[in-house]
Enzyme design. Structure first.
Site, mmCIF file in Angstrom:
data_model
loop_
_atom_site.group_PDB
_atom_site.id
_atom_site.type_symbol
_atom_site.label_atom_id
_atom_site.label_comp_id
_atom_site.label_asym_id
_atom_site.label_seq_id
_atom_site.Cartn_x
_atom_site.Cartn_y
_atom_site.Cartn_z
ATOM 1 N N CYS A 187 -6.568 -10.217 -5.003
ATOM 2 C CA CYS A 187 -5.537 -10.041 -4.483
ATOM 3 C C CYS A 187 -6.024 -11.313 -3.491
ATOM 4 O O CYS A 187 -4.523 -11.217 -3.467
ATOM 5 C CB CYS A 187 -5.656 -8.897 -4.255
ATOM 6 N N CYS A 203 -10.281 -2.225 -1.727
ATOM 7 C CA CYS A 203 -9.750 -2.872 -0.499
ATOM 8 C C CYS A 203 -10.242 -1.672 1.110
ATOM 9 O O CYS A 203 -11.274 -3.080 1.847
ATOM 10 C CB CYS A 203 -8.214 -2.672 0.429
#
Lengths: 175, 125
Positions: B37, B106
């Site tokens: 990402c 994350c």
């Protein structure tokens, strides 16, 4: 169906792709698999033609984009490009990425943000070109080491692609 | 996608955003990135003479979940010893923030960041 994307487009398996032959082949393939041609066909043939059309589309998206093409080639060479779990990279590269993102933030407060953004984007674009040309060398060397290196380059490219998107979003917001 | 209340809270009021001098002997810096990402995370810790994390700062360019994960982590590590801090698992962060499966990476990023910061500090001693 198990032909690879290059074979589907009758192109040599290579990182170097002639974009104009690719687009030409794409249009030919699309015409031959167009669902309208199969309105009177059996359900099975219609389904197959739809699968074919979506594969052609997917293959085209992969082959025309240098990053996706590089990842696809690495996968064909059994190099795993599943990058989600791959978080620890060259610190210097990450520092530089952080600085570029900070610079992009600062641009929005500059006196002429659009002009600054333009030179920022030009810089990103040249870094992307540079990485792609290094990829090219790695793929033409085609050794275990050079493919490993190509994998690292694709990881770096992903950050720069993201940054380019970010810059484009900012530009849109300014216009 | 809907973020949980806790993610929104950290996203809107991030704790401990900032930068420390990475040349300082008492400071450990962890830089990590997620190519998938394009997220970049910097986590820094200031360690006292008796091995306790006195302060922590972060700077993250990424989605709300990445920002919340690093913000939460800086709160958690303050006052902990290096050993205690290195035991924090990404699953603890994911659970606290109620991260959906697609955002679990994350929290992995945050765990890798604190590990990298501790290692950087230890390498300097």
């Amino acid at each position: 169906m198990d032909r690879n994307y290059f074979e589907l487009f009758a192109l040599p398996v290579s990182f170097e792709v002639d974009i104009s032959s690719l687009s030409e082949r794409y249009q030919d393939l699309q015409r031959s698999a167009h669902p309208d041609k199969f309105t009177n066909a059996t359900d099975r043939d219609r389904r197959l033609s739809m699968q074919q059309a979506s594969m052609i589309n997917e293959a085209y998206q992969v082959l025309k984009d240098p990053l996706k093409r590089a990842q696809y080639l690495l996968n064909l060479n059994n190099v795993d490009t599943h990058s989600e779990s791959n978080t620890v990279m060259d610190t210097a590269f990450l520092m530089q990425q952080m600085e570029l993102r900070e610079a992009l933030d600062d641009i929005m407060d500059a006196s002429d943000p659009l002009a600054s953004l333009e030179s920022f984007s030009a810089d990103i674009e040249s870094q992307i070109r540079n990485l792609i040309s290094q990829c090219q060398t790695c793929f033409s060397d085609n050794t275990e080491d050079s493919l490993k290196k190509a994998e690292g380059l694709t990881l770096q490219l992903q950050f720069l692609y993201r940054l380019r998107e970010e810059a484009e979003d900012r530009e849109e917001a300014l216009l | 996608m809907a973020y949980s209340d806790k993610v929104m809270d950290h996203y809107e009021n991030p704790r401990n955003v900032g930068t420390m001098d990475k040349e300082d002997k008492d400071v450990g810096t962890g830089m990590v990135g997620a190519p998938a990402c394009g997220d970049v995370m910097k986590l820094q810790i200031k360690v006292s003479d008796d091995g306790v994390i006195e302060d922590a700062k972060f700077k993250t360019y990424g989605c709300g979940s990445a920002i919340a994960s690093s913000s939460l982590l800086t709160e958690w590590v303050k006052g902990k010893t290096l050993d205690e801090a290195s035991e924090i698992k990404n699953s603890d962060i994911a659970e606290e923030l109620a991260l959906p499966p697609v955002k679990v990476h994350c929290s992995v990023l945050a765990e890798d960041a604190i590990k990298a910061a501790i290692k950087d500090f230890q390498d300097k001693q």
